[in-house]
Scaffold this motif. Structure first.
Motif, PDB file in Angstrom:
ATOM      1  N   VAL A   1       0.861  -1.187   0.000  1.00 19.50           N
ATOM      2  CA  VAL A   1       0.000   0.000   0.000  1.00 19.50           C
ATOM      3  C   VAL A   1       0.894   1.231   0.000  1.00 19.50           C
TER       4      VAL A   1
ATOM      5  N   GLU B   1      -5.371   2.266  -7.400  1.00 16.41           N
ATOM      6  CA  GLU B   1      -5.908   1.225  -6.531  1.00 16.41           C
ATOM      7  C   GLU B   1      -4.992   0.942  -5.342  1.00 16.41           C
ATOM      8  N   ARG B   2      -3.714   1.271  -5.483  1.00 18.33           N
ATOM      9  CA  ARG B   2      -2.765   1.080  -4.382  1.00 18.33           C
ATOM     10  C   ARG B   2      -2.758   2.263  -3.407  1.00 18.33           C
TER      11      ARG B   2
ATOM     12  N   LEU C   1      -3.483   5.352  -0.904  1.00 14.74           N
ATOM     13  CA  LEU C   1      -4.239   6.007   0.157  1.00 14.74           C
ATOM     14  C   LEU C   1      -3.747   7.446   0.249  1.00 14.74           C
TER      15      LEU C   1
ATOM     16  N   GLU D   1      -9.056   6.145   1.091  1.00 11.02           N
ATOM     17  CA  GLU D   1      -8.725   5.555  -0.210  1.00 11.02           C
ATOM     18  C   GLU D   1      -8.810   6.642  -1.283  1.00 11.02           C
TER      19      GLU D   1
ATOM     20  N   THR E   1      -9.572   6.214  -4.280  1.00 14.22           N
ATOM     21  CA  THR E   1     -10.757   5.948  -5.090  1.00 14.22           C
ATOM     22  C   THR E   1     -12.055   6.030  -4.280  1.00 14.22           C
TER      23      THR E   1
ATOM     24  N   SER F   1     -12.445   0.448   3.338  1.00 18.00           N
ATOM     25  CA  SER F   1     -11.914  -0.866   2.978  1.00 18.00           C
ATOM     26  C   SER F   1     -11.223  -1.468   4.187  1.00 18.00           C
TER      27      SER F   1
ATOM     28  N   ARG G   1      -8.239  -2.752   4.235  1.00 16.86           N
ATOM     29  CA  ARG G   1      -6.843  -2.317   4.331  1.00 16.86           C
ATOM     30  C   ARG G   1      -6.752  -0.897   4.897  1.00 16.86           C
ATOM     31  N   LEU G   2      -7.711  -0.035   4.552  1.00 10.45           N
ATOM     32  CA  LEU G   2      -7.736   1.314   5.116  1.00 10.45           C
ATOM     33  C   LEU G   2      -7.895   1.244   6.629  1.00 10.45           C
TER      34      LEU G   2
END
Length: 306
Positions: free
Chosen positions: A97, A118-119, A121, A150, A152, A156, A158-159
């Protein structure tokens, strides 16, 4: 977690020190050799609002020595994002990330030109007032909030994981679905104080306590707010003057990084802060005379720098 912090100036050093002190495997990557040498020899010292600590982390000027990382934090000045972007791919594995944290507008878009959105933040740091006291030694006046989102949009797993990582390192942090809103809310505060404090060579409170300087500063911020509203940015407040005033009162003794750059004889991030307002204003049909003048004054002074 293995973390690379690309750009360990004042704010990057705060991130690297606290993330490293929390037990992560942190690499500091920077072009300032003396700073890198001091970190490798003595550790990275951080003092101020988070206490006083010296943290042993790895440091290098060569990103090729680092290897793949789970998280890459791009903390360079906005004008150095493109050059940083060329080094980031060598630091990535399939699930890495990239978190970019800069002042002003447009840094994430420039990164996305070479790294998939997409990767990405986006981070917004507020209320730190950080500076470098010398090689291997950073200081910060406050520790208000790190806002994450994010690029986008949306939430999420991962966030939320990165939010937890930073919270565990001692940061005040919150994840948001619409990070663009937060970028703009910080932007109008940066626009208010960065150029004006630099032109007048004053701290935030000194500008706010001078009726003439405060009028100029506030009008810069309000021009940015009006351009944002015209652009369709959703702000979390209705009274921008109250919001800006509260922000300034929270950092009375701070000197914006733009002023610190000038005191050190360095060119600043004026183009992505006050200088970005006329660009948006022109596109949206709003006015920005205060920012145009402040930008011209700052750039004229920078012509004297080598």
């Amino acid at each position: 977690m293995k973390i690379a912090v690309v750009g360990t100036g004042a704010m990057g050093s705060v991130y690297a020190a606290l993330l490293g002190d929390a037990g992560n495997d942190v690499w500091a990557i920077d072009v300032w050799q003396e700073h890198i040498d001091a970190i490798n020899q003595n550790g990275l010292r951080l003092e101020g609002a988070s206490g006083d600590r010296t943290v042993k982390i790895k440091a290098t000027t060569d990103h090729n020595k680092v290897g793949a990382c789970d998280l890459v934090v791009v903390a360079t000045k906005a004008g150095e994002v493109e050059s940083a972007a060329t080094s980031v791919p060598a630091l990535l594995h399939d699930d890495s990330v990239v978190l970019t944290i800069q002042n002003g507008l447009g840094s994430a878009d420039r990164l996305a030109a070479s790294i998939s959105a997409e990767r990405l933040l986006i981070g917004v740091a507020g209320g730190f007032g950080a500076s470098l006291s010398g090689p291997g030694h950073a200081h910060h006046n406050g520790m208000e909030l790190i806002r994450l989102g994010e690029m986008t949009g949306g939430m999420s797993a991962r966030l939320e994981g990165i939010e937890t990582l930073w919270r565990d390192a001692g940061f005040n942090v919150k994840a948001y679905e619409d990070i663009n809103q937060l970028v703009w809310e910080k932007f109008i505060c940066n626009v208010t104080f960065s150029g004006t404090c630099t032109v007048f060579n004053r701290t935030i409170s000194q500008v706010m306590n001078d009726p003439l300087a405060w009028r100029i500063a506030l009008q810069c911020g309000l021009e940015a707010y009006q351009a944002g509203v015209a652009k369709g940015v959703y702000f979390s407040f209705e009274d921008a003057e109250v919001y800006i005033t509260k922000f300034g009162q929270g950092l009375p003794n701070a000197r914006p990084s733009m002023l610190l750059d000038h005191l050190a004889g360095r060119r600043s991030e004026i183009d992505v802060i006050n200088g970005a307002v006329p660009t948006v204003a022109q596109a949206m049909g709003t006015a920005s005379p205060y920012n145009e003048v402040i930008t011209a004054l700052v750039k004229a002074r920078e012509e004297e720098f080598s």
